[in-house]
Design an enzyme around this catalytic site. Sequence first.
Site, short mmCIF file in Angstrom:
data_model
loop_
_atom_site.label_atom_id
_atom_site.label_comp_id
_atom_site.label_asym_id
_atom_site.label_seq_id
_atom_site.Cartn_x
_atom_site.Cartn_y
_atom_site.Cartn_z
CG ASP A 19 -2.09 0.92 1.13
OD1 ASP A 19 -2.32 1.45 0.02
OD2 ASP A 19 -2.77 1.14 2.14
CG ASN A 67 -7.28 -2.25 -5.98
OD1 ASN A 67 -6.35 -3.01 -5.73
ND2 ASN A 67 -7.62 -1.30 -5.12
C1 FPP Z 1 -1.29 0.29 -3.43
O1 FPP Z 1 -0.93 1.61 -3.56
C2 FPP Z 1 -0.90 -0.46 -4.55
C3 FPP Z 1 -1.72 -1.03 -5.49
C4 FPP Z 1 -3.17 -0.97 -5.56
C5 FPP Z 1 -1.14 -1.79 -6.57
C6 FPP Z 1 -0.02 -2.65 -6.15
C7 FPP Z 1 0.78 -2.89 -7.28
C8 FPP Z 1 2.11 -2.91 -7.30
C9 FPP Z 1 2.99 -2.71 -6.16
C10 FPP Z 1 2.70 -3.17 -8.57
C11 FPP Z 1 3.43 -4.43 -8.58
C12 FPP Z 1 2.66 -5.63 -8.37
C13 FPP Z 1 2.67 -6.64 -9.25
C14 FPP Z 1 2.15 -7.96 -8.89
C15 FPP Z 1 3.21 -6.47 -10.60
P1 FPP Z 1 -2.10 2.65 -3.61
O2 FPP Z 1 -2.36 3.00 -5.03
O3 FPP Z 1 -3.26 2.10 -2.90
O4 FPP Z 1 -1.49 3.85 -2.88
P2 FPP Z 1 -2.30 4.92 -2.05
O5 FPP Z 1 -2.98 4.19 -0.92
O6 FPP Z 1 -1.22 5.83 -1.57
O7 FPP Z 1 -3.27 5.56 -2.97
#
Ligand code: FPP
Length: 239
Positions: A19, A67
């Site tokens: 996250d 998501n």
């Molecule tokens: C959370 O950050 C992250 C995600 C929803 C996506 C996770 C994906 C990756 C780390 C990319 C790599 C993974 C793979 C399997 C290729 P957020 O967008 O929720 O951040 P925020 O809470 O600050 O908005």
Amino acid sequence: MMENNEEYRLPEHIAIILDGNGRWAASKGRPRSYGHIVGCDNLEKMCNVIGDRGIRYLTVYAFSTENWKRSQEEVRVLMDLFRRYLKRIMKTARRRNMRVRFLGDPAGLAPDIQESIRQLEESTKDYDSMFFQIALNYGSRDEIVRAVTKLADDARSGKLPEGRVTEEVFASYLDTADIPDPDLLIRTSGEQRLSNFLLWQLAYTEFYFTPVPWPAFGIKELEDAIAAYNGRDRRFGGV
Ligand code: FPP
């Protein structure tokens, strides 16, 4: 070092809620997509660090059933990132003798991503030094409902193992069948909730929350998490 102490235990299975990519990027004045790209690179790095550390199971929450509610543009960026990552990861899998499995409902993903998943799972199925699970289009309630649906079908057609439902039988219908439950759950970036991740499997797991966002989570942060895991008494037996 604590590691010389016989009492120091490594978790066998670490699960991570990745996250904070978006907030990390925003704090640097960059678009959210940049956070996802760096988060993805960090996952590749940390998968190697965790494997080198002797931890055999790693499970990450990459994309939840929730998501899809993000902007179309962000979902597109994430799916493109997954496409590229799924191609890259084969090399790591071969080098590390690492089996890769996916948790979640592949049917909701684009056909080419489903095909990459199928190929990766098939070509790594005999690898057994490390086990890497990627939750993609995953929601724990959805997983449980899919498991119950299949279990009910099998019950109707007389295919239920042992003819009755036990915890073991139920667990064998989950996406995590054959995978031991996580010992340690890490969630980065400050939130302290499960967000529909592995509700059944985390029943006895130690939780570790850190304010550090995923792109900035490195070796030191991993060591801190393992140290915290060691600092706690593990209690079984329902205390
Ligand atoms: C959370 O950050 C992250 C995600 C929803 C996506 C996770 C994906 C990756 C780390 C990319 C790599 C993974 C793979 C399997 C290729 P957020 O967008 O929720 O951040 P925020 O809470 O600050 O908005």
